[in-house]
Design a protein around this motif. Structure first.
Motif, PDB file in Angstrom:
ATOM      1  N   ALA A 176      52.600  35.691  33.299  1.00  0.00           N
ATOM      2  CA  ALA A 176      53.602  36.663  32.849  1.00  0.00           C
ATOM      3  C   ALA A 176      52.953  37.743  31.986  1.00  0.00           C
ATOM      4  CB  ALA A 176      54.707  35.954  32.076  1.00  0.00           C
ATOM      5  N   LEU A 177      52.051  37.320  31.109  1.00  0.00           N
ATOM      6  CA  LEU A 177      51.329  38.285  30.276  1.00  0.00           C
ATOM      7  C   LEU A 177      50.438  39.171  31.138  1.00  0.00           C
ATOM      8  CD1 LEU A 177      50.633  39.275  27.421  1.00  0.00           C
ATOM      9  CD2 LEU A 177      48.862  37.512  27.326  1.00  0.00           C
ATOM     10  N   THR A 178      49.816  38.580  32.146  1.00  0.00           N
ATOM     11  CA  THR A 178      48.989  39.354  33.085  1.00  0.00           C
ATOM     12  C   THR A 178      49.809  40.446  33.752  1.00  0.00           C
ATOM     13  OG1 THR A 178      47.579  37.437  33.528  1.00  0.00           O
ATOM     14  CG2 THR A 178      47.536  39.221  35.150  1.00  0.00           C
ATOM     15  N   ALA A 179      51.003  40.082  34.220  1.00  0.00           N
ATOM     16  CA  ALA A 179      51.863  41.059  34.889  1.00  0.00           C
ATOM     17  C   ALA A 179      52.286  42.167  33.929  1.00  0.00           C
ATOM     18  CB  ALA A 179      53.092  40.354  35.457  1.00  0.00           C
ATOM     19  N   THR A 180      52.575  41.794  32.680  1.00  0.00           N
ATOM     20  CA  THR A 180      52.984  42.789  31.684  1.00  0.00           C
ATOM     21  C   THR A 180      51.868  43.793  31.428  1.00  0.00           C
ATOM     22  OG1 THR A 180      54.356  41.091  30.642  1.00  0.00           O
ATOM     23  CG2 THR A 180      53.915  43.079  29.368  1.00  0.00           C
ATOM     24  N   LEU A 181      50.652  43.295  31.285  1.00  0.00           N
ATOM     25  CA  LEU A 181      49.490  44.172  31.067  1.00  0.00           C
ATOM     26  C   LEU A 181      49.161  44.962  32.341  1.00  0.00           C
ATOM     27  CD1 LEU A 181      47.371  41.553  29.129  1.00  0.00           C
ATOM     28  CD2 LEU A 181      48.170  43.718  28.172  1.00  0.00           C
ATOM     29  N   MET A 182      49.314  44.299  33.490  1.00  0.00           N
ATOM     30  CA  MET A 182      49.022  44.963  34.764  1.00  0.00           C
ATOM     31  C   MET A 182      49.941  46.160  34.979  1.00  0.00           C
ATOM     32  SD  MET A 182      49.180  43.418  38.640  1.00  0.00           S
ATOM     33  CE  MET A 182      47.962  42.137  38.364  1.00  0.00           C
ATOM     34  N   LYS A 183      51.206  46.021  34.587  1.00  0.00           N
ATOM     35  CA  LYS A 183      52.136  47.140  34.757  1.00  0.00           C
ATOM     36  C   LYS A 183      51.685  48.340  33.942  1.00  0.00           C
ATOM     37  CE  LYS A 183      56.884  48.677  34.629  1.00  0.00           C
ATOM     38  NZ  LYS A 183      56.647  49.432  35.878  1.00  0.00           N
ATOM     39  N   ALA A 199      39.346  53.198  31.676  1.00  0.00           N
ATOM     40  CA  ALA A 199      39.117  53.421  30.244  1.00  0.00           C
ATOM     41  C   ALA A 199      40.127  52.675  29.375  1.00  0.00           C
ATOM     42  CB  ALA A 199      39.178  54.915  29.933  1.00  0.00           C
ATOM     43  N   GLY A 200      41.257  52.256  29.972  1.00  0.00           N
ATOM     44  CA  GLY A 200      42.307  51.607  29.202  1.00  0.00           C
ATOM     45  C   GLY A 200      42.020  50.130  28.942  1.00  0.00           C
ATOM     46  N   TRP A 201      42.310  49.661  27.739  1.00  0.00           N
ATOM     47  CA  TRP A 201      42.037  48.271  27.398  1.00  0.00           C
ATOM     48  C   TRP A 201      42.919  47.309  28.167  1.00  0.00           C
ATOM     49  CZ3 TRP A 201      45.806  45.089  25.502  1.00  0.00           C
ATOM     50  CH2 TRP A 201      46.960  45.690  24.986  1.00  0.00           C
ATOM     51  N   GLN A 202      44.104  47.779  28.585  1.00  0.00           N
ATOM     52  CA  GLN A 202      45.011  46.892  29.317  1.00  0.00           C
ATOM     53  C   GLN A 202      44.418  46.423  30.642  1.00  0.00           C
ATOM     54  OE1 GLN A 202      45.911  49.823  27.982  1.00  0.00           O
ATOM     55  NE2 GLN A 202      47.922  49.719  27.011  1.00  0.00           N
ATOM     56  N   THR A 203      43.560  47.266  31.250  1.00  0.00           N
ATOM     57  CA  THR A 203      42.928  46.884  32.514  1.00  0.00           C
ATOM     58  C   THR A 203      42.078  45.636  32.336  1.00  0.00           C
ATOM     59  OG1 THR A 203      42.894  49.188  33.252  1.00  0.00           O
ATOM     60  CG2 THR A 203      41.380  47.658  34.341  1.00  0.00           C
ATOM     61  N   TYR A 204      41.266  45.617  31.309  1.00  0.00           N
ATOM     62  CA  TYR A 204      40.375  44.477  31.072  1.00  0.00           C
ATOM     63  C   TYR A 204      41.149  43.296  30.489  1.00  0.00           C
ATOM     64  CZ  TYR A 204      37.224  48.323  31.848  1.00  0.00           C
ATOM     65  OH  TYR A 204      36.600  49.408  32.404  1.00  0.00           O
ATOM     66  N   ALA A 205      42.226  43.608  29.771  1.00  0.00           N
ATOM     67  CA  ALA A 205      43.041  42.536  29.201  1.00  0.00           C
ATOM     68  C   ALA A 205      43.785  41.778  30.296  1.00  0.00           C
ATOM     69  CB  ALA A 205      44.031  43.113  28.193  1.00  0.00           C
ATOM     70  N   PHE A 206      44.304  42.483  31.317  1.00  0.00           N
ATOM     71  CA  PHE A 206      45.026  41.753  32.351  1.00  0.00           C
ATOM     72  C   PHE A 206      44.067  40.955  33.231  1.00  0.00           C
ATOM     73  CE2 PHE A 206      44.706  45.364  35.535  1.00  0.00           C
ATOM     74  CZ  PHE A 206      44.368  44.628  36.665  1.00  0.00           C
ATOM     75  N   VAL A 207      42.833  41.434  33.405  1.00  0.00           N
ATOM     76  CA  VAL A 207      41.836  40.654  34.144  1.00  0.00           C
ATOM     77  C   VAL A 207      41.500  39.369  33.370  1.00  0.00           C
ATOM     78  CG1 VAL A 207      39.457  40.594  34.983  1.00  0.00           C
ATOM     79  CG2 VAL A 207      40.862  42.642  35.333  1.00  0.00           C
ATOM     80  N   ALA A 208      41.311  39.496  32.053  1.00  0.00           N
ATOM     81  CA  ALA A 208      41.002  38.329  31.216  1.00  0.00           C
ATOM     82  C   ALA A 208      42.174  37.352  31.195  1.00  0.00           C
ATOM     83  CB  ALA A 208      40.654  38.781  29.803  1.00  0.00           C
ATOM     84  N   ALA A 209      43.383  37.878  31.035  1.00  0.00           N
ATOM     85  CA  ALA A 209      44.559  37.008  31.015  1.00  0.00           C
ATOM     86  C   ALA A 209      44.751  36.307  32.352  1.00  0.00           C
ATOM     87  CB  ALA A 209      45.805  37.830  30.665  1.00  0.00           C
ATOM     88  N   GLY A 210      44.502  37.034  33.446  1.00  0.00           N
ATOM     89  CA  GLY A 210      44.619  36.430  34.769  1.00  0.00           C
ATOM     90  C   GLY A 210      43.595  35.332  34.995  1.00  0.00           C
TER      91      GLY A 210
END
Length: 303
Positions: A176-183, A199-210
């Protein structure tokens, strides 16, 4: 039209995730118990064609999910992933060459009907893509804290349904967190292009969360049967995603008398999810017997 396409890609995501989950379960059942929740777990899985095939399918599912989230709201896309549970049991039944019992078909229809009714009544919409940093920090801390609590509760338990459900619940929050960051990342890509996306941190955060969610799911698959892990995964992911969509992005659902239909749909989905595990697609593979022997050996129950 975009909402219809978003729902279609979400449905394709559910089918692909279900197929990938079954393949992962086939591979995870062959992992020695002592190698759970360690790097050795992935060493075993990386040698398994079934697990590698499951990863390929899940990567395809992630692409479909990204498209769905680009076209629609989190509150629309994620609840549709509840259909992953009946799809998982259907795929598992086909792989095991066993018929899905009548109760399984009835529960699957109930999930689909309840989901359709709930989404039609809620009509999720709106939301802002501009999320304050403080809200992101709070979201990450709370989500990570609950995931850690589930893992800590699972680790002392023997292999069995309770351990599988706890790991699966942690994985559900992670997805769920991955999807939130992915959006957030896909919205950045859609508005500003690939440069801003990378360049956005959310890109790497959703990969890590996934990746974290995938590791926890692998442990859930290793810990117990699909009927224990899959309901917690599918329903948990949908509920947490719906909450995150409202809290993080400010997405809206209809209120007033529509809440009656939304509640009815939720009850139908929950009933189907609770009943579906009775349609055990792994009952004849010795899984239960193996867990029973492990439990009797150390005097503890698998649940």
């Amino acid at each position: 039209m975009t909402a219809v396409l978003s729902a279609l890609f979400a449905l394709l995501t559910a089918v692909a995730n279900a197929t990938g989950t079954v393949l992962q379960r086939i591979a995870a059942r062959k992992v020695p118990p002592g190698d759970a929740f360690s790097v050795r777990l992935f060493r075993h899985l990386l040698r398994s064609p079934a697990w590698l095939g499951g990863i390929v399918v899940i990567v395809g599912a992630a692409a479909c999910q990204a498209l769905a989230l680009t076209l629609g709201s989190l509150s629309l896309v994620q609840p549709i992933l509840v259909t992953e549970l009946p799809f998982t049991l259907l795929v598992a039944s086909a792989v095991a060459r066993r018929r899905l019992p009548a109760i399984g078909w009835a529960a699957s229809v109930m999930v689909a009907a309840g989901l359709g009714l709930g989404l039609a009544a809620a009509a999720p919409s709106g939301g802002s893509t501009e999320v304050p940093v403080g809200k992101w920090v709070l979201t990450l801390l709370v989500s990570g804290g609950v995931m850690a609590a589930c893992v800590l509760a699972a680790l002392p338990r023997p292999r069995g349904k309770a351990r599988a459900a706890l790991f699966s619940s942690a994985s559900a929050i992670g997805y769920a967190l991955t999807a939130t960051l992915m959006k957030a990342a896909t919205d950045t890509f859609d508005r500003h292009g690939p440069g801003a996306f990378f360049a956005g941190w959310q890109t790497y955060a959703f990969v890590a969360a996934g990746a974290c969610a995938l590791f926890l799911l692998a442990n859930a698959m290793e810990s117990g049967p699909l009927v224990a892990s899959q309901p917690a995964l599918t329903l948990g992911e949908a509920l947490v995603s719906l909450a995150l969509g409202i809290v993080v992005y400010g997405e809206r659902v209809r209120t007033g008398w529509w809440l009656i239909l939304e509640g009815l749909g939720a009850v139908m989905v929950t009933w189907g999810v609770v009943v579906l595990p009775r349609a055990d697609t792994e009952g004849g593979d010795g899984e239960g017997g193996g867990e029973g022997r492990e439990a009797s050996a150390d005097g503890r129950s698998g649940d």
